[in-house]
Write an enzyme that holds these catalytic residues in place. Sequence first.
Site, PDB file in Angstrom:
ATOM      1  N   ARG A  50       0.853  -1.194   0.000  1.00  0.00           N
ATOM      2  CA  ARG A  50       0.000   0.000   0.000  1.00  0.00           C
ATOM      3  C   ARG A  50       0.889   1.245   0.000  1.00  0.00           C
ATOM      4  NH1 ARG A  50      -2.216   0.160   4.861  1.00  0.00           N
ATOM      5  NH2 ARG A  50      -0.716   1.776   5.419  1.00  0.00           N
ATOM      6  N   LYS A 199      -7.698   6.942 -19.202  1.00  0.00           N
ATOM      7  CA  LYS A 199      -7.968   7.465 -20.542  1.00  0.00           C
ATOM      8  C   LYS A 199      -6.804   7.184 -21.498  1.00  0.00           C
ATOM      9  CE  LYS A 199     -11.605   8.786 -18.376  1.00  0.00           C
ATOM     10  NZ  LYS A 199     -11.774  10.113 -17.787  1.00  0.00           N
TER      11      LYS A 199
HETATM   12  C1  LIG Z   1     -12.069  10.572 -16.554  1.00  0.00           C
HETATM   13  C2  LIG Z   1     -11.608  11.868 -16.085  1.00  0.00           C
HETATM   14  C3  LIG Z   1     -11.382  12.099 -14.729  1.00  0.00           C
HETATM   15  C4  LIG Z   1     -11.663  11.058 -13.679  1.00  0.00           C
HETATM   16  O1  LIG Z   1     -10.887   9.933 -13.836  1.00  0.00           O
HETATM   17  P1  LIG Z   1     -11.324   8.458 -13.390  1.00  0.00           P
HETATM   18  O2  LIG Z   1     -10.178   7.619 -13.782  1.00  0.00           O
HETATM   19  O3  LIG Z   1     -12.599   8.129 -14.112  1.00  0.00           O
HETATM   20  O4  LIG Z   1     -11.556   8.488 -11.914  1.00  0.00           O
HETATM   21  C5  LIG Z   1     -10.919  13.341 -14.365  1.00  0.00           C
HETATM   22  N1  LIG Z   1     -10.691  14.311 -15.275  1.00  0.00           N
HETATM   23  C6  LIG Z   1     -10.902  14.119 -16.596  1.00  0.00           C
HETATM   24  C7  LIG Z   1     -10.632  15.222 -17.540  1.00  0.00           C
HETATM   25  C8  LIG Z   1     -11.369  12.890 -17.041  1.00  0.00           C
HETATM   26  O5  LIG Z   1     -11.603  12.716 -18.340  1.00  0.00           O
END
Ligand SMILES: *Cc1c(COP(=O)(O)O)cnc(C)c1O
Length: 381
Positions: A50, A199
């Site tokens: 962790r 992403k």
């Molecule tokens: C998806 C996203 C987040 C959040 O990320 P997660 O991995 O879904 O928790 C924050 N900011 C932007 C611009 C995003 O596209």
Amino acid sequence: MTTTRKPATIVAAARTDRDPAFASVAPPIWPSDTYRWDDADTKPSYDYSRTVSPNRDLLAEALAELEGAAGGVITGSGQSACLLALLLLPAGAHVVAPHDCYGGTYRLIKGLEDQGKLRATFVDMLDDQAYASALEPGADLVWIETPSNPLLRVTDIARRAAAAKQAGALVAADNTLLTPLRQKPLALGCDLVMHSTTKALNGHSDLFGGALLAEDAALVEKMQWWSNAAGLNGSAFDSSQILRGLRTLPLRLDQQEKSGVRIAGWLAEQPQVHNVNFPGLATHPGAELAARQQSGPGFMISVRVKGDAARFLGALELITLASSLGGFATLICKPATMTHRGMPPEAQAEAGIHPDLLRISVGLEDSDDLVADLAKGLAAL
Ligand SMILES: *Cc1c(COP(=O)(O)O)cnc(C)c1O
């Protein structure tokens, strides 16, 4: 390691030397929760997962080199990276954030404000007067997200960060949409840069992850302390997968952006289209700033069609109706009811998110096929 290596080299070369047992070129995955001590008084560099993990370290090292950061923390999601930034603040801190920030970021900041843990001002970051007033009472954290999601509005990072520092604030930028290959917030004056590695950095739509990186080593240490204390750190397996995805980021980004430029230009010429938001279009209000601040327009487009958006969406066969972005598949979504549903309708209206606005994340399909699919959607209007 020098900081002058090119991004493609950084990601391809990321620690192909890390397997002491068998000299594998791909770094191993170390899933162990705990590590053996040589003696009870000498803490080994890795003791409990962790707290520390070699796989998180490999990924953090690569991301830090890409962003020009001293280091960073790999978290379990983008939202936990955002939470980690907020945990650095004292109780009752004043947070200034864009009124059109990512829906989940809005939800988190607003939720903490509703509990009295912080004070938030959501502001139109492109409005000089409104931004100056927001900083007037002083600020502890200024959150920047550019280009914004879903309107792709471009905030001048250097200008906003400079004013924020003058007000005594820590400045953080969510760099998820462009990745460090297209925008370097730390070089423009930010203290922190945040990513949803879910992403484009991972790019394969198969996990959740986040990262928070800082230019200042003392800040990195503070982040590591809080991430360990709160248990926000990401898993060894996910970190290894994200590093794997990262190796092809330069190639994927080039391709997705190339298709994005073509699709945005094509959409803008169609009579059934009301308007297109894309930083690479000369008609986009932020185009000039984007050309200076970004090394490319990115792969995100938003669009309003004339007529019933549901008919347009219903006619698409290749492009998938789903939230998320930056993956191999081209996705379309309706932010008002999907990604930004955590934002009440009044807040959406104030942020300029029209109920019919559609957001496209351009993926890796051939752009001929993507244009043909969008043409099917427009024909259904
Ligand atoms: C998806 C996203 C987040 C959040 O990320 P997660 O991995 O879904 O928790 C924050 N900011 C932007 C611009 C995003 O596209």
